[in-house]
Design an enzyme around this catalytic site. Structure first.
Site, PDB file in Angstrom:
ATOM      1  N   PHE A  69      35.243  -9.432 129.620  1.00 24.06           N
ATOM      2  CA  PHE A  69      34.897  -8.605 130.841  1.00 24.06           C
ATOM      3  C   PHE A  69      35.609  -9.074 132.078  1.00 24.06           C
ATOM      4  O   PHE A  69      35.615  -8.109 133.019  1.00 24.06           O
ATOM      5  CB  PHE A  69      33.227  -8.886 131.203  1.00 24.06           C
ATOM      6  CG  PHE A  69      32.936 -10.097 131.826  1.00 24.06           C
ATOM      7  CD1 PHE A  69      33.187  -9.952 133.268  1.00 24.06           C
ATOM      8  CD2 PHE A  69      32.667 -11.246 131.210  1.00 24.06           C
ATOM      9  CE1 PHE A  69      33.092 -11.356 133.902  1.00 24.06           C
ATOM     10  CE2 PHE A  69      32.370 -12.356 131.688  1.00 24.06           C
ATOM     11  CZ  PHE A  69      32.539 -12.653 133.177  1.00 24.06           C
TER      12      PHE A  69
ATOM     13  N   LYS B 104      39.191  -1.979 121.881  1.00 21.89           N
ATOM     14  CA  LYS B 104      37.245  -1.781 122.212  1.00 21.89           C
ATOM     15  C   LYS B 104      37.406  -2.811 123.515  1.00 21.89           C
ATOM     16  O   LYS B 104      37.438  -3.899 123.651  1.00 21.89           O
ATOM     17  CB  LYS B 104      36.644  -2.518 121.213  1.00 21.89           C
ATOM     18  CG  LYS B 104      35.254  -2.307 121.452  1.00 21.89           C
ATOM     19  CD  LYS B 104      34.318  -3.520 120.873  1.00 21.89           C
ATOM     20  CE  LYS B 104      34.213  -4.571 121.685  1.00 21.89           C
ATOM     21  NZ  LYS B 104      33.357  -4.591 123.028  1.00 21.89           N
TER      22      LYS B 104
ATOM     23  N   GLU C 176      31.737  -4.409 126.681  1.00 18.23           N
ATOM     24  CA  GLU C 176      30.701  -3.446 127.143  1.00 18.23           C
ATOM     25  C   GLU C 176      30.051  -3.619 128.422  1.00 18.23           C
ATOM     26  O   GLU C 176      29.602  -2.559 129.005  1.00 18.23           O
ATOM     27  CB  GLU C 176      29.522  -3.515 126.076  1.00 18.23           C
ATOM     28  CG  GLU C 176      28.612  -4.778 125.801  1.00 18.23           C
ATOM     29  CD  GLU C 176      29.550  -5.699 124.904  1.00 18.23           C
ATOM     30  OE1 GLU C 176      30.988  -5.906 124.993  1.00 18.23           O
ATOM     31  OE2 GLU C 176      28.864  -6.600 124.192  1.00 18.23           O
TER      32      GLU C 176
ATOM     33  N   SER D 232      35.521 -15.817 124.931  1.00 13.46           N
ATOM     34  CA  SER D 232      35.164 -17.111 125.064  1.00 13.46           C
ATOM     35  C   SER D 232      35.513 -17.873 123.511  1.00 13.46           C
ATOM     36  O   SER D 232      35.809 -17.065 122.509  1.00 13.46           O
ATOM     37  CB  SER D 232      33.424 -17.144 124.974  1.00 13.46           C
ATOM     38  OG  SER D 232      32.840 -16.443 124.016  1.00 13.46           O
TER      39      SER D 232
ATOM     40  N   CYS E 117      39.989 -17.318 133.317  1.00 14.08           N
ATOM     41  CA  CYS E 117      40.203 -18.215 132.222  1.00 14.08           C
ATOM     42  C   CYS E 117      41.393 -19.326 132.951  1.00 14.08           C
ATOM     43  O   CYS E 117      41.580 -20.424 132.229  1.00 14.08           O
ATOM     44  CB  CYS E 117      40.940 -17.818 130.905  1.00 14.08           C
ATOM     45  SG  CYS E 117      42.359 -16.883 131.237  1.00 14.08           S
TER      46      CYS E 117
ATOM     47  N   GLU F  11      32.890 -24.959 130.142  1.00 12.90           N
ATOM     48  CA  GLU F  11      33.503 -24.001 130.861  1.00 12.90           C
ATOM     49  C   GLU F  11      32.204 -23.446 131.586  1.00 12.90           C
ATOM     50  O   GLU F  11      31.334 -22.941 130.992  1.00 12.90           O
ATOM     51  CB  GLU F  11      34.086 -23.106 130.054  1.00 12.90           C
ATOM     52  CG  GLU F  11      34.543 -21.854 130.634  1.00 12.90           C
ATOM     53  CD  GLU F  11      35.237 -20.674 129.953  1.00 12.90           C
ATOM     54  OE1 GLU F  11      34.641 -20.152 128.897  1.00 12.90           O
ATOM     55  OE2 GLU F  11      36.239 -20.273 130.653  1.00 12.90           O
TER      56      GLU F  11
END
Ligand code: NAD
Length: 490
Positions: A151, A175, A178, A228, A283, A383
């Site tokens: 995301f 893809k 979402e 992740s 990240c 994280e």
């Protein structure tokens, strides 16, 4: 509100799904769209793979010089529509408008580098490896390739893969996350205009069921994943078990060391930008800030810089930090801050329970600084993915390197110093795939691989640049003999 369409075989098509997930503006909780979700998205994947497989037969035979022409057109369209795409990123992802603009710039740079495929795909030739025998290597496309995106960079991350994959002669299925599907929906409205044959690039929405269908489909040859570490490991294992080529980029916990001989004002500014940029949801966000031999000056400067950072709605050009992606994410980050107290930390700056005027429902957390965390505790290794700095004081560069190299991630490590010798030692010994020297976000440019290590990456070849060209091609070696005696006289 209508469910988002997929883009399959050159047309916008309705998903077979009956379920949906809401796309939510993290600053307001306004519903921006509905993404198809659930078991029936497997049928959407089947349709996309059929289209991509059919398109591969002819697309792989198009000369590479011709295959890159639509990418030149895409670059132009992305530039012309950059502002609108950036606004969409901010609306669905929360980051500030300048951050969204920067993201689109990085996407465009990947299109530019992929336009070099005619040179980048060139290979090796050895004449006369034995009497009258030549040997050479050619690079050929793999087939249908798929990308599963996270995301936090809805506009950039698909471009670490997409332009390279198609320039190399593959066909592609994307893809998006979402949580942020609107950005790529906008981008595909541009892709529609670039004269690509039907089925070369396809967009399929959905969540876990869609992902699993991609990982299991026998006609998909390669999977590119960013997300992740837990899911990266899963993607890597399941795709590899199905015989696919995989590159799976994972999470991070990035250390930054600041030495007393650094330019303190410049370093502090850069480090706070790194920790709090994109609300810490990068990240490559700096997370563990390690001072060595600090007399308190660096700590004070970091505190002052963090405290004055403006948090609010990303479309407001004055803001320097937006919300985190979801209420669940805010709860999780705030809980981790609470956990740190149990580990014995002190909260130097507390950004929990933030409220922004006019945006009271937003998932805002203001800049937070923790200090006194035990080095063998959980928080320095977890994280957080929010605007939280963990301040760690150590005595020597060696101690700092030992701490860094005991971590299980390896996405980035940075050093701020005025000493070349320390910089040299650091870049050579720190266990991370991306190193910054007097740089706070060591994000590789498009011509370099995005080089995570350890649990920040599962696979061999990373996204971007030459690595992407290698990932999206398979080598074929030809050994060829043409005996002299066979030559015809004319
Ligand atoms: P995520 O792992 O939750 O989701 C990423 C993708 O995986 C999404 O498309 C999602 O639909 C899918 N997914 C999620 N759960 C799944 C499951 N159980 N089975 C199959 N598919 C699943 O990641 P996120 O929250 O979207 O993104 C943030 C994470 O991504 C952070 O950890 C961040 O560090 C990482 N990230 C890494 C890089 C890098 O280059 N290493 C870059 C950006 C983000």
């Amino acid at each position: 509100m209508r469910m988002l369409d997929n883009y399959v075989d050159g047309s916008w098509t309705k998903s077979k799904a009956t379920g949906t997930t809401d796309v939510i503006n993290p600053a307001t909780q306004e519903i921006l769209g509905k993404v198809p979700n659930g078991k029936q998205t497997v049928d959407d994947v089947t349709a996309a793979v059929a289209a991509a497989s059919a398109a591969f037969k002819s697309w792989s035979q198009v000369p590479v010089m011709k295959r890159v022409q639509p990418l030149y057109r895409l670059k132009q369209l992305l530039e012309e529509n950059a502002e609108e795409i950036a606004r969409t990123i901010t609306l669905e992802c929360g980051k500030t408008l300048p951050e969204s603009r920067g993201e689109i710039q990085r996407a465009i740079e990947n299109v530019e580098v992929a336009c070099g495929a005619p040179m980048l795909m060139q290979s090796e030739f050895s004449e006369n490896i034995a009497g009258g025998i030549d040997e050479f290597m050619i690079r050929q496309p793999l087939g249908v390739c798929a990308c599963i995106a996270p995301f936090n960079f809805p506009g950039m991350i698909p471009f670490w893969f997409l332009p390279y994959a198609i320039a190399c002669g593959n066909t592609f299925i994307l893809k998006p996350s979402e949580k942020v599907p609107l950005t790529m929906t906008k981008v595909f409205q541009l892709i529609e205009k670039i004269d690509l044959p039907k089925g070369v690039i396809n967009l399929v929405h959905g969540g876990k069921e869609t992902v699993d269908a991609l990982l299991d489909h026998p006609e998909i040859k390669a999977i590119s994943f960013v997300g992740s570490s837990k899911i990266a490991r899963y993607i890597y294992s399941r795709s590899a078990a199905n015989g696919k080529r995989v590159q799976a980029q994972g999470g991070a916990k990035n250390p930054v060391v600041i030495l007393p001989d650094a330019d303190i004002d410049m370093s502090v500014q850069i480090i706070t930008d790194s920790v709090y940029g994109c609300a810490g949801q990068r990240c490559l966000a700096a997370s563990n800030i390690i001072t060595v031999g600090d007399d308190g000056k660096i700590k004070d400067a970091l505190y002052e810089s963090a405290k004055k950072r403006k948090t609010g709605f990303g479309l407001d050009e004055e803001m320097e930090m937006g919300p985190v992606i979801s209420p669940e994410s805010r709860t999780r980050v705030e809980a981790l801050i609470g956990e740190s107290l149990k580990e014995g930390a002190k909260i130097l700056l507390d950004g929990r329970k933030a409220s922004v005027n006019g945006f009271e429902k937003g998932n805002f957390i203001r800049p937070t600084i923790l200090e006194g965390l035990p080095l063998d505790g959980e928080i320095v290794r977890t994280e957080i993915f929010g605007p939280v700095m963990s301040l760690i004081e150590l005595k020597t560069v060696e101690e700092a390197l030992d701490f860094i190299n005991s971590g299980h991630y390896g996405n980035m490590a940075c050093l701020f110093t005025g000493s070349g010798a320390n910089a040299r030692k650091f870049r050579s010994t720190a266990n991370a795939g991306n190193i910054g020297i007097n740089i706070g976000v060591a994000a590789p440019m498009a011509q370099f691989p995005f080089s995570g290590w350890n649990e920040s990456f599962f696979g061999d070849l990373h996204g971007q640049g030459r690595h992407a060209i290698e990932f999206f091609t398979q080598t074929k070696v030809v050994v060829e003999r043409w005996p002299k005696e066979w030559s015809r006289k004319f």
